[in-house]
Design an enzyme around this catalytic site. Structure first.
Site, PDB file in Angstrom:
ATOM      1  N   GLY A 166      32.480 -16.331  -2.690  1.00  0.00           N
ATOM      2  CA  GLY A 166      33.091 -17.633  -2.488  1.00  0.00           C
ATOM      3  C   GLY A 166      34.588 -17.461  -2.339  1.00  0.00           C
ATOM      4  O   GLY A 166      35.075 -16.382  -1.968  1.00  0.00           O
ATOM      5  N   ASP A 211      36.288 -10.581 -18.799  1.00  0.00           N
ATOM      6  CA  ASP A 211      37.143 -11.702 -19.192  1.00  0.00           C
ATOM      7  C   ASP A 211      36.317 -12.850 -19.756  1.00  0.00           C
ATOM      8  O   ASP A 211      36.876 -13.794 -20.305  1.00  0.00           O
ATOM      9  CB  ASP A 211      37.946 -12.195 -17.976  1.00  0.00           C
ATOM     10  CG  ASP A 211      38.907 -13.324 -18.318  1.00  0.00           C
ATOM     11  OD1 ASP A 211      39.671 -13.164 -19.298  1.00  0.00           O
ATOM     12  OD2 ASP A 211      38.884 -14.364 -17.641  1.00  0.00           O
ATOM     13  N   ARG A 242      31.153 -15.917 -15.218  1.00  0.00           N
ATOM     14  CA  ARG A 242      30.673 -16.536 -16.449  1.00  0.00           C
ATOM     15  C   ARG A 242      29.945 -15.469 -17.253  1.00  0.00           C
ATOM     16  O   ARG A 242      29.231 -14.636 -16.696  1.00  0.00           O
ATOM     17  CB  ARG A 242      29.731 -17.712 -16.162  1.00  0.00           C
ATOM     18  CG  ARG A 242      30.428 -18.968 -15.676  1.00  0.00           C
ATOM     19  CD  ARG A 242      31.264 -19.596 -16.786  1.00  0.00           C
ATOM     20  NE  ARG A 242      31.912 -20.845 -16.379  1.00  0.00           N
ATOM     21  CZ  ARG A 242      33.152 -20.922 -15.927  1.00  0.00           C
ATOM     22  NH1 ARG A 242      33.869 -19.807 -15.787  1.00  0.00           N
ATOM     23  NH2 ARG A 242      33.680 -22.090 -15.611  1.00  0.00           N
ATOM     24  N   GLU A 284      31.080 -17.336 -25.904  1.00  0.00           N
ATOM     25  CA  GLU A 284      32.515 -17.374 -26.221  1.00  0.00           C
ATOM     26  C   GLU A 284      32.804 -18.366 -27.341  1.00  0.00           C
ATOM     27  O   GLU A 284      32.204 -19.440 -27.393  1.00  0.00           O
ATOM     28  CB  GLU A 284      33.307 -17.792 -24.969  1.00  0.00           C
ATOM     29  CG  GLU A 284      33.230 -16.796 -23.849  1.00  0.00           C
ATOM     30  CD  GLU A 284      33.971 -17.266 -22.607  1.00  0.00           C
ATOM     31  OE1 GLU A 284      34.619 -18.334 -22.641  1.00  0.00           O
ATOM     32  OE2 GLU A 284      33.913 -16.573 -21.588  1.00  0.00           O
ATOM     33  N   ARG A 343      23.627 -15.405  -1.962  1.00  0.00           N
ATOM     34  CA  ARG A 343      22.317 -15.992  -1.695  1.00  0.00           C
ATOM     35  C   ARG A 343      21.996 -15.925  -0.212  1.00  0.00           C
ATOM     36  O   ARG A 343      20.834 -15.835   0.179  1.00  0.00           O
ATOM     37  CB  ARG A 343      22.273 -17.447  -2.184  1.00  0.00           C
ATOM     38  CG  ARG A 343      22.162 -17.577  -3.685  1.00  0.00           C
ATOM     39  CD  ARG A 343      22.307 -19.013  -4.134  1.00  0.00           C
ATOM     40  NE  ARG A 343      23.663 -19.517  -3.936  1.00  0.00           N
ATOM     41  CZ  ARG A 343      24.073 -20.719  -4.307  1.00  0.00           C
ATOM     42  NH1 ARG A 343      23.228 -21.551  -4.873  1.00  0.00           N
ATOM     43  NH2 ARG A 343      25.322 -21.089  -4.095  1.00  0.00           N
ATOM     44  N   HIS A 389      39.097 -14.687 -21.815  1.00  0.00           N
ATOM     45  CA  HIS A 389      38.911 -15.709 -20.781  1.00  0.00           C
ATOM     46  C   HIS A 389      40.261 -16.297 -20.342  1.00  0.00           C
ATOM     47  O   HIS A 389      40.510 -17.499 -20.486  1.00  0.00           O
ATOM     48  CB  HIS A 389      37.991 -16.826 -21.290  1.00  0.00           C
ATOM     49  CG  HIS A 389      37.355 -17.607 -20.170  1.00  0.00           C
ATOM     50  ND1 HIS A 389      36.146 -18.250 -20.300  1.00  0.00           N
ATOM     51  CD2 HIS A 389      37.758 -17.869 -18.889  1.00  0.00           C
ATOM     52  CE1 HIS A 389      35.836 -18.857 -19.179  1.00  0.00           C
ATOM     53  NE2 HIS A 389      36.796 -18.641 -18.299  1.00  0.00           N
ATOM     54  N   ILE A 437      36.985 -17.224  -4.596  1.00  0.00           N
ATOM     55  CA  ILE A 437      37.536 -16.193  -5.478  1.00  0.00           C
ATOM     56  C   ILE A 437      37.077 -14.815  -5.032  1.00  0.00           C
ATOM     57  O   ILE A 437      37.866 -13.857  -5.004  1.00  0.00           O
ATOM     58  CB  ILE A 437      37.141 -16.475  -6.940  1.00  0.00           C
ATOM     59  CG1 ILE A 437      37.842 -17.755  -7.432  1.00  0.00           C
ATOM     60  CG2 ILE A 437      37.496 -15.301  -7.847  1.00  0.00           C
ATOM     61  CD1 ILE A 437      37.379 -18.234  -8.789  1.00  0.00           C
TER      62      ILE A 437
END
Length: 316
Positions: free
Chosen positions: A157, A260, A236, A265, A179, A283, A159
């Protein structure tokens, strides 16, 4: 003149500046400060048309369903796996996030992690601080070269594209798994995640979170990467099977990991904290003054646009 009333689900990732800006602009009902949130919602529900939250805090179907007049949810952050989008859309409630404004800073930290692990930057820092270099009480093992290697990206995407662009600056071969194949890029596409892992020297996780990608990076993928490769995650924590990660790292079946984000978390598996071939961050990928301001500005723009026009600017 009275301020527009909004419900704020939680603190905006502990940012006093962001919280203060929201409080200055709106009449804020701070749900997270209430000792009895259910009672608070019952008392205030009829007055709430806009809810503000963050990618960290999210918003549940339970809260959404407790607000009969809710019309918009404006979130601070790009991820929306913690927001019950289905529950919102079932009632035609608009949901917005803050995309694109944090792409570069997240990509920067991804590259910081990618360099820090194989080049042993964090380990070298600890080595110097412990006076091993000065006192010649230990030796630092050789690291692994980064430039000229193969970079695999899971999730191409915005990022992922920013990460890939930086890879070209390091003379790396770049390939990706999505995907579906993108027609607007020239990077090599692997429809098999396992095959991408086998090909990669470094595997960067930049995909969305949520149920569809939970434990996408499982033991099989990590073993396919192998003992000379490094796994990096800025997406994530739920995307990686952390128990499997600890296992393959302990066995030496994976060369290293730089993370990260974590599944639960701020809890981080204790075993990871003891490993010299692992780099851990709390994070902080978007945690720069410039990016957090841009995120805040876009969230406020979404709120103000909805108040004026009934439409958010960056809908999910």
């Amino acid at each position: 003149m009275s301020k527009p009333r909004i419900l704020q689900i939680g603190s905006l990732s502990g940012s006093p500046v962001a919280n203060a800006a929201v409080e200055e602009r709106y009449d804020v009902l701070a749900l997270w400060k209430s000792p009895d949130q259910a009672a608070f919602l019952r008392e205030q529900a009829q007055d709430i048309e806009i809810a503000v939250t963050s990618a960290v805090t999210g918003i549940s179907a339970e809260i959404i369903n407790a607000l009969p007049n809710l019309k918009a949810i404006c979130s601070w952050g790009v991820g929306y796996d913690t927001l019950d989008i289905a529950a919102a859309h079932a009632r035609n409630i608009q949901v917005s996030n803050t995309p694109e404004v944090l792409d570069d800073c997240v990509a920067d930290i991804a590259w910081g992690l990618l360099l820090a692990c194989p080049r042993q930057i964090a380990l070298g820092d600890r080595f110097v601080r412990a006076n091993h270099w000065e006192n010649k009480t230990a030796s630092l093992p050789l690291g692994m070269r980064v430039s000229g290697k193969k970079l695999g990206i899971v999730g191409l995407g915005n990022i992922g594209l920013a990460i890939a662009k930086r890879g070209l600056g390091f003379d790396m071969q770049v390939a990706y798994h999505n995907r579906r194949k993108r027609d607007d890029v020239t990077y090599d596409y692997f429809d098999s995640l396992i095959e991408l892992a086998k090909w990669s020297d470094f595997l960067m996780i930049a995909t969305v979170g949520g149920a569809s990608t939970r434990h996408l990076i499982n033991e099989e993928v990590m073993r396919a990467l192998g003992p000379q490769s490094v796994l990096v995650n800025i997406a994530r924590g739920s995307v990686i099977d952390e128990q499997a990660l600890v296992k393959v790292l302990a066995e030496g079946a994976l060369g290293g990991a730089a993370l990260d984000v974590f599944d639960k978390e701020p809890k981080v598996p204790d075993a990871l904290k003891t490993m010299d071939n692992v780099v851990l961050l709390p994070h902080i990928a978007s945690a720069t003054v410039e990016t957090r301001k841009a995120m805040l500005d876009l969230m406020l723009e979404n709120i103000d646009a909805f108040l004026k026009t009934g439409q958010v600017v960056t809908p999910v």
